[in-house]
Design a protein around this motif. Structure first.
Motif, PDB file in Angstrom:
ATOM      1  N   ILE B  47      54.688  17.477 -29.757  1.00  0.00           N
ATOM      2  CA  ILE B  47      55.660  16.367 -29.818  1.00  0.00           C
ATOM      3  C   ILE B  47      56.049  15.930 -28.408  1.00  0.00           C
ATOM      4  O   ILE B  47      56.101  14.739 -28.107  1.00  0.00           O
ATOM      5  N   THR B  48      56.316  16.916 -27.537  1.00  0.00           N
ATOM      6  CA  THR B  48      56.742  16.597 -26.165  1.00  0.00           C
ATOM      7  C   THR B  48      55.657  15.800 -25.451  1.00  0.00           C
ATOM      8  O   THR B  48      55.943  14.752 -24.847  1.00  0.00           O
ATOM      9  N   ARG B  49      54.417  16.287 -25.523  1.00  0.00           N
ATOM     10  CA  ARG B  49      53.313  15.592 -24.829  1.00  0.00           C
ATOM     11  C   ARG B  49      53.133  14.176 -25.354  1.00  0.00           C
ATOM     12  O   ARG B  49      52.960  13.221 -24.589  1.00  0.00           O
ATOM     13  N   GLU B  70      59.327  25.854 -24.528  1.00  0.00           N
ATOM     14  CA  GLU B  70      58.117  25.113 -24.933  1.00  0.00           C
ATOM     15  C   GLU B  70      58.137  23.685 -24.378  1.00  0.00           C
ATOM     16  O   GLU B  70      57.110  23.163 -23.956  1.00  0.00           O
ATOM     17  N   VAL B  71      59.318  23.077 -24.388  1.00  0.00           N
ATOM     18  CA  VAL B  71      59.436  21.707 -23.852  1.00  0.00           C
ATOM     19  C   VAL B  71      59.165  21.721 -22.349  1.00  0.00           C
ATOM     20  O   VAL B  71      58.399  20.888 -21.830  1.00  0.00           O
ATOM     21  N   ASP B  76      55.794  20.403 -17.841  1.00  0.00           N
ATOM     22  CA  ASP B  76      55.131  20.925 -16.636  1.00  0.00           C
ATOM     23  C   ASP B  76      53.628  20.633 -16.677  1.00  0.00           C
ATOM     24  O   ASP B  76      53.030  20.257 -15.670  1.00  0.00           O
ATOM     25  N   SER B  77      53.028  20.778 -17.874  1.00  0.00           N
ATOM     26  CA  SER B  77      51.578  20.573 -17.979  1.00  0.00           C
ATOM     27  C   SER B  77      51.187  19.109 -17.753  1.00  0.00           C
ATOM     28  O   SER B  77      50.053  18.802 -17.409  1.00  0.00           O
ATOM     29  N   THR B  78      52.128  18.179 -17.963  1.00  0.00           N
ATOM     30  CA  THR B  78      51.811  16.763 -17.731  1.00  0.00           C
ATOM     31  C   THR B  78      51.922  16.398 -16.245  1.00  0.00           C
ATOM     32  O   THR B  78      51.436  15.354 -15.826  1.00  0.00           O
TER      33      THR B  78
END
Lengths: 135, 255
Positions: B47-49, B70-71, B76-78
Motif C-alpha cells: 500500500i505504501t509503495r 513496515e511503512v 526507505d526502499s523508494t
C-alpha cells in the motif's frame, strides 16, 4: 540532638546510595573495558576500565573500581578509582579517599580527602582575583 | 495529499469504536484522503509503495510499532525523502507517538492539520530501518561473557552482556544531536553498589554501560535475537548505524 543525628545519618545514607545518572551520560560499567579515546559533551561515569584519553565538557566520575590508563580533560573530575595519566581540569578535581592517582594534576581548585593517594605534580591555578572582585 | 493506512488487527475493537468519529474529524479538518485497511502480511509495504507512486506526500499510520516499521521500510526502499509520516494512536498510543507528543487520536488529527514537520534520523540494523527501539539479547537464556562493540570504527568496548538496547538519543532530548544511544546491561539485577568479598566494603557498581556513537558493530560468539519496532532477526553480528538521510514526521513535539 538525637533527631538531628538521625537526619544527618539519613542524609549521608541517601547520598551514598542514590546516584543519579543523566540518561545521556556516557557510562562504562563494572567489568567493561573501553579502548580508544572517549569524548563526550555530557557527564562520563567510569566503573570499568578505560585504555585511552577521556574528555568531557562536564564532569567525569571515576568510581571505586574504575581505572583510567590515559589522560583526562574536563570541567570537573571526581575520582574514587584509579588514574594512571595526567589530569587537566577547568574547575575542580575532587579526590575521594579511595582515589589512586599516578600523574600530574592541573586545575583551578583541588579537594583531597584523607586516604587518597597522589603521585605526581599538582598545579593549582587558584581563582582569578580580578574576576572574583567583579563578582 | 494524505493516505491513511489502517491495521485493524491491532487493537481492533478500539479502532471500530472510533472509526466513524475519526473519519468525521479528518473531513472536518480538511485532511481527508484515501484510506486503506491491511488484511494480510506485507499489505502495508504494498500500500505504501503504491500510494507513493500515485504522488501521495503524507502517509498516516493507524496501527502498531510493526506497521510503523513496515511503512518506514517501504518509504526507505523508494529512496524518497520528501514523504511525511503521521501517526494516529488508537488507545493512548504506542511508544513512538509519545515521542511526537501525541497521546490520543483527536490530538493526532490536530497535529496532522497543523502539519508541523520534524526531521528524524532512523537507525539501520543490518540494513533494516527502524525509528524507535531495538533490543538484542541471546537466544538462549544466558549471559554472554564477552561481547565486542566497535564504535565509529575507532573505539571498542568489550563487556559481558545480558541485553543491548539501541535508540536514537534524540528521543530522550530534542536538544541533543541525533546519535545512537546504546545501553548494554551486563547483569540482570544489580544496584549502584555491591559488597567487595575480599575487603567486605561497599563499592560503587553499575551494571549498565551507556554510550553514544553514529556507527556500531556488536559481535558475540553466541547467537542473539534482535527485536526492533515489532520485527525480529537472529544473528551474532549486528551492524547498527544512524541514517544520513532524515525522514519527516508530523507531530506536536511537546516533550
Amino acid at each position: 540532638m538525637q533527631i538531628l543525628k538521625s537526619i544527618k545519618s539519613l542524609l549521608s545514607n541517601n547520598s551514598s546510595t542514590s546516584i543519579q545518572i543523566d540518561p545521556l551520560s556516557t557510562v562504562i560499567a563494572s567489568g567493561a573495558v573501553f579502548s580508544g579515546d572517549l569524548i563526550s559533551e555530557n557527564d562520563i561515569w567510569i566503573y570499568g576500565e578505560i585504555k585511552g584519553d577521556i574528555s568531557s565538557q562536564k564532569t567525569i566520575y571515576i568510581r571505586d573500581g574504575g581505572t583510567i590508563l590515559g589522560d583526562i580533560k574536563s570541567t570537573t573530575t571526581n575520582i574514587s578509582g584509579e588514574v594512571i595519566g595526567n589530569i587537566d581540569c577547568q574547575d575542580k578535581v575532587i579526590c575521594e579517599r579511595s582515589a589512586r592517582i599516578n600523574g600530574n594534576i592541573k586545575s583551578q581548585d583541588i579537594l583531597v580527602e584523607k586516604g587518597a593517594s597522589i603521585s605526581g605534580k599538582i598545579d593549582i591555578r587558584g581563582m582569578d582575583k580580578d574576576s572574583n572582585e567583579e563578582e | 495529499m494524505y493516505h491513511y493506512i489502517i491495521n485493524p488487527n491491532t487493537k481492533s475493537s478500539q479502532f471500530y469504536s472510533i472509526e466513524d468519529k475519526l473519519k468525521s474529524k479528518i473531513r472536518q479538518l480538511n485532511i481527508d484522503g484515501d484510506i486503506s485497511k491491511t488484511l494480510y502480511e506485507k499489505d502495508t509495504t504494498k500500500i505504501t509503495r503504491s500510494a507513493i507512486k500515485q504522488g501521495v506526500q503524507t502517509i498516516v499510520i493507524i496501527g502498531d510499532d510493526k506497521t510503523v516499521n513496515e511503512v518506514v521500510t517501504a518509504i526507505d526502499s523508494t529512496g524518497k525523502t520528501s514523504i511525511a509520516i503521521g501517526f494516529i494512536p488508537i488507545d493512548g498510543g504506542n511508544s513512538f507517538t509519545k515521542l511526537l507528543g501525541i497521546t490520543n487520536w483527536e490530538q493526532a488529527c490536530e497535529a496532522l492539520s497543523s502539519r508541523r514537520l520534524y526531521n528524524f534520523y532512523p537507525i539501520y540494523l543490518n540494513d533494516n530501518p527502524f525509528l524507535n527501539y531495538c533490543k538484542i539479547k541471546p537466544t538462549k537464556s544466558i549471559r554472554i561473557k564477552k561481547a565486542t562493540l566497535q564504535l565509529d570504527g575507532e573505539n571498542e568496548l568489550v563487556t559481558p552482556m545480558h541485553t543491548c538496547e539501541v535508540t536514537n538519543a534524540n528521543l530522550h532530548s530534542s536538544d541533543t544531536s541525533s546519535s545512537l544511544l546504546i545501553k548494554i546491561t551486563s547483569n540482570i539485577k544489580l544496584g549502584n553498589q555491591k559488597v567487595n568479598k575480599t575487603t567486605n566494603k561497599l563499592e560503587a557498581f553499575n551494571n549498565i554501560s551507556q554510550i553514544r556513537a553514529r556507527l556500531a558493530v556488536l559481535e558475540t560468539k553466541e547467537e542473539c535475537i534482535a527485536t526492533f519496532d515489532g520485527s525480529t532477526m537472529k544473528d551474532n553480528i549486528f551492524r547498527i548505524r544512524l541514517s544520513q538521510k532524515p525522514i519527516k514526521l508530523i507531530g506536536l513535539f511537546k516533550r
